[in-house]
Scaffold this motif. Structure first.
Motif, PDB file in Angstrom:
ATOM      1  N   ALA A 147       0.887  -1.415  -0.105  1.00 17.45           N
ATOM      2  CA  ALA A 147       0.141  -0.021  -0.053  1.00 17.45           C
ATOM      3  C   ALA A 147       0.844   1.279   0.001  1.00 17.45           C
ATOM      4  CB  ALA A 147      -0.925   0.006   1.150  1.00 17.45           C
ATOM      5  N   LEU A 148       1.997   1.262   0.613  1.00 15.89           N
ATOM      6  CA  LEU A 148       3.104   2.507   0.644  1.00 15.89           C
ATOM      7  C   LEU A 148       3.616   2.340  -0.720  1.00 15.89           C
ATOM      8  CD1 LEU A 148       4.743   4.389   2.063  1.00 15.89           C
ATOM      9  CD2 LEU A 148       6.247   2.569   2.631  1.00 15.89           C
ATOM     10  N   LEU A 149       4.120   1.455  -1.374  1.00 10.46           N
ATOM     11  CA  LEU A 149       4.565   1.537  -2.370  1.00 10.46           C
ATOM     12  C   LEU A 149       3.616   2.024  -3.786  1.00 10.46           C
ATOM     13  CD1 LEU A 149       6.950  -1.488  -2.328  1.00 10.46           C
ATOM     14  CD2 LEU A 149       7.560   1.095  -2.024  1.00 10.46           C
ATOM     15  N   GLU A 150       2.460   1.479  -3.707  1.00  8.02           N
ATOM     16  CA  GLU A 150       1.468   1.585  -4.607  1.00  8.02           C
ATOM     17  C   GLU A 150       0.970   3.380  -4.678  1.00  8.02           C
ATOM     18  OE1 GLU A 150      -1.914  -1.047  -4.653  1.00  8.02           O
ATOM     19  OE2 GLU A 150      -0.450  -2.856  -4.990  1.00  8.02           O
ATOM     20  N   ARG A 151       0.592   3.590  -3.426  1.00 13.92           N
ATOM     21  CA  ARG A 151       0.035   5.019  -3.334  1.00 13.92           C
ATOM     22  C   ARG A 151       0.294   5.912  -2.183  1.00 13.92           C
ATOM     23  NH1 ARG A 151      -3.804   0.894  -1.873  1.00 13.92           N
ATOM     24  NH2 ARG A 151      -4.630   1.183   0.441  1.00 13.92           N
ATOM     25  N   ARG A 152       1.507   5.702  -2.022  1.00 12.04           N
ATOM     26  CA  ARG A 152       1.944   6.471  -0.745  1.00 12.04           C
ATOM     27  C   ARG A 152       0.908   6.721   0.558  1.00 12.04           C
ATOM     28  NH1 ARG A 152       5.954  10.782  -2.409  1.00 12.04           N
ATOM     29  NH2 ARG A 152       7.166  10.086  -4.134  1.00 12.04           N
ATOM     30  N   GLU A 153       0.404   5.596   1.004  1.00 10.62           N
ATOM     31  CA  GLU A 153      -0.641   5.505   1.802  1.00 10.62           C
ATOM     32  C   GLU A 153      -0.192   6.048   3.161  1.00 10.62           C
ATOM     33  OE1 GLU A 153      -3.840   5.746   3.745  1.00 10.62           O
ATOM     34  OE2 GLU A 153      -4.037   4.605   1.853  1.00 10.62           O
ATOM     35  N   VAL A 154      -0.746   6.803   3.955  1.00 14.89           N
ATOM     36  CA  VAL A 154      -0.120   7.358   5.019  1.00 14.89           C
ATOM     37  C   VAL A 154      -0.374   6.546   6.211  1.00 14.89           C
ATOM     38  CG1 VAL A 154      -0.920   9.029   6.761  1.00 14.89           C
ATOM     39  CG2 VAL A 154      -0.821   9.867   4.535  1.00 14.89           C
ATOM     40  N   GLU A 155      -1.456   5.829   5.973  1.00 17.61           N
ATOM     41  CA  GLU A 155      -1.794   4.706   7.250  1.00 17.61           C
ATOM     42  C   GLU A 155      -0.910   3.556   7.276  1.00 17.61           C
ATOM     43  OE1 GLU A 155      -3.463   2.996  10.642  1.00 17.61           O
ATOM     44  OE2 GLU A 155      -3.589   5.010   9.806  1.00 17.61           O
ATOM     45  N   ALA A 156      -0.086   3.417   6.014  1.00 17.02           N
ATOM     46  CA  ALA A 156       0.648   2.083   5.609  1.00 17.02           C
ATOM     47  C   ALA A 156       2.252   2.645   6.533  1.00 17.02           C
ATOM     48  CB  ALA A 156       0.876   2.026   4.283  1.00 17.02           C
ATOM     49  N   VAL A 157       2.347   3.813   6.572  1.00 18.94           N
ATOM     50  CA  VAL A 157       3.565   4.329   7.119  1.00 18.94           C
ATOM     51  C   VAL A 157       3.609   4.032   8.629  1.00 18.94           C
ATOM     52  CG1 VAL A 157       4.906   6.454   7.923  1.00 18.94           C
ATOM     53  CG2 VAL A 157       4.426   5.854   5.375  1.00 18.94           C
ATOM     54  N   HIS A 158       2.374   4.442   9.180  1.00 17.55           N
ATOM     55  CA  HIS A 158       2.014   4.265  10.525  1.00 17.55           C
ATOM     56  C   HIS A 158       1.879   2.913  11.001  1.00 17.55           C
ATOM     57  CE1 HIS A 158       0.175   4.878  14.436  1.00 17.55           C
ATOM     58  NE2 HIS A 158      -0.821   4.171  14.116  1.00 17.55           N
TER      59      HIS A 158
END
Length: 527
Positions: A248-259
């Motif tokens: 999710a981070l790599l596909e769309r820079r998802e903020v929640e993924a970083v968290h």
């Protein structure tokens, strides 16, 4: 008495590659040094019930055409949460429909009479190489493929899913050899540890879902489970949690993924702290350092996310006519974009990949788990419930002692107390199933609520201290417009600081009250 046959197991590591990764991997010295790979075309049809009962049970059923042969394969998750092993039953069949006579003795025994329908098909071009290392025989496979839905099932109109992945399967020998080969390959081409199976990709296709956010999942520890098995089960879940959010981070820079990735790292470090008495080996310090490094790399992006979403944007909404607020947002948004560029680069890079390989290898086959010293071995084999009670009690006392002076603690000491509280909260989650009685369950939930409240209050106070540094920085930076812009930013930063100051005292009072309730709470474990 009828003999119980051992469940066949598949031991493998799976990695994901970028589109051009397969060619780069084939050109590595290791692959160039082994005999030329065998090329295969694999067409696999996956089945489930109309209600997806197999998916719910963590089981997959496929029929694969490989040349002239048809192979039926049933796979199931194993109960210890291993990221390496799955139960696997294979048999030759003569039809493209499931052979139910082969279900007996497998994970599908209870579904022998269920309706089964084809859901999706994977078409894979596979290159297979045989690698021998330290007495082990490893099958190295590069898969380039696509998955399509079977019409007229749900999702038939969805676009096919393409993928490139690498599998290292242990055919014979010690699992440590798998990690040695993975490390060598990763030095040439970064290998992203992957959890998504072809079957999992197929279900995502049917649901037309992008990569999903994954939260921490509970681990079912048994009171009689050994310390070694318990730590491995908990640590595996932490690694799963971390790896599952990378797409999710790599596909769309998802903020929640970083968290969630930061939470996974913190949980793993907390587990290592809880079990530190049995994790003393020459490898553990390296693992700790790499986990700290990953956490720091993600920290800047997360801090900027919180500052923008929780401080600047609410103030901009409540003061729409204040030009300095908009300029603050214009100032910090590019910084956040740069921080995310860095996080994505790191997640795709060799060091991040190596850290995950090393961490998983340490969990599964590290020296700590294979210690020959008799005293250490006995510590590893004792029931985990004894360790849980001792650690929970010790950490309870530590928080009680530090919290007595909470109101007068300086910011850095409050931050340390918050970290201690977080570790106890994680410990309560980790060991929840060891104390499953009704009374223990009520006490645990009450304690977790109090710890969560304390952690949130102290967390906001710590965020204010971090944000203050950003606000001070603003007063020293001139942007376009020179001194006028700097003055507007400084004024807006002062407004932010004032707003945060008015929140600090009520937050501290709340934290002191929550601490008082915590001191009166009854432990849920055996003291």
């Amino acid at each position: 008495m009828e003999a119980v046959l051992p469940v066949p197991r598949e031991t493998e590591l799976k990695f994901e590659l970028d589109a051009n990764g397969a060619d780069r991997l084939r050109a590595t010295p290791l692959i160039q040094s082994v005999p030329a790979g065998k090329q295969q075309l694999l067409v696999s049809t996956y089945f489930d019930t109309p209600d997806r009962d197999l998916q719910k049970q963590g089981v997959s059923l496929r029929i694969r055409r490989q040349g002239r042969r048809l192979i039926q394969t049933i796979k199931a998750e194993v109960g210890n949460g291993s990221l390496l092993d799955r139960a696997e039953w294979e048999s030759r069949v003569t039809s493209s429909e499931p052979d139910r006579s082969q279900f007996e003795g497998t994970a599908l025994a209870s579904l022998a009479d269920a309706e089964l329908v084809p859901l999706f098909v994977s078409r894979v071009e596979r290159s297979v190489h045989a690698i021998r290392r330290a007495g082990a025989h490893i099958e190295f496979a590069i898969d380039s493929g696509r998955i399509e839905a079977c019409a007229p099932t749900q999702g038939a109109s969805a676009a096919p899913v393409s993928f490139v992945e690498v599998e290292l399967e242990l055919k014979r020998g010690a699992p440590a050899a798998l990690f040695d080969v993975a490390r060598e390959l990763n030095r040439s081409v970064p290998l992203r540890l992957g959890l998504m199976t072809k079957c999992g990709r197929g279900y995502m296709l049917l649901d037309a879902q992008p990569a999903q956010i994954s939260k921490a999942e509970g681990v079912d520890l048994d009171p009689d489970m050994s310390v070694r098995d318990a730590f491995q089960a908990l640590a595996r879940e932490c690694v799963r949690h971390l790896v599952a959010n990378a797409p999710a981070l790599l596909e769309r820079r998802e903020v929640e993924a970083v968290h969630q990735m930061r939470v996974a790292i913190r949980r793993l470090r907390a587990a290592m702290s809880l079990f530190r008495a049995v994790l003393r080996d020459g490898q553990s310090e390296h693992i700790k350092n790499e986990l700290r490094w990953i956490g720091r790399q993600f920290g800047e992006a997360r801090n900027l996310d919180v500052f923008i979403a929780d401080v600047i944007e609410p103030m901009l909404e409540s003061h729409p006519g204040e030009p300095g607020m908009a300029e603050l947002l214009d100032y910090f948004q590019p910084q956040r974009a740069t921080a995310y560029d860095k996080v994505l680069s790191i997640t795709r890079g060799e060091r991040f990949a190596a850290a995950l390989i090393d961490t998983l290898a340490w969990i599964e086959v590290g020296d700590w788990a294979n210690e020959t010293d008799e005293a250490h071995r006995l510590k590893l084999l004792r029931p985990v419930r004894k360790l849980a009670a001792a650690e929970l009690s010790r950490r309870w006392r530590k928080i009680s002692r530090k919290g007595e002076h909470l109101k007068s603690l300086p910011a850095d000491e409050r931050h340390k107390l918050r970290i201690d509280i977080k570790k106890v909260r994680y410990a309560a989650e980790f060991f929840a199933t060891l104390y499953s009685g009704r009374k223990a369950g009520k006490r645990r939930k009450r304690l977790q609520q109090l710890l969560a409240g304390l952690q949130d209050s102290l967390g906001e106070l710590n965020d204010m201290a971090v944000n203050h540094q950003a606000e001070v920085q603003l007063t020293r930076v001139e942007g376009r417009g020179g001194a006028a812009v700097a003055r507007r930013r400084a004024y807006a930063a002062g407004m932010l600081a004032g707003h945060q100051f008015t929140k600090a005292e009520p937050l501290l009072r709340t934290a002191v009250k929550d601490y008082g309730r915590f001191r009166k709470a009854e432990p849920f474990w055996d003291k």
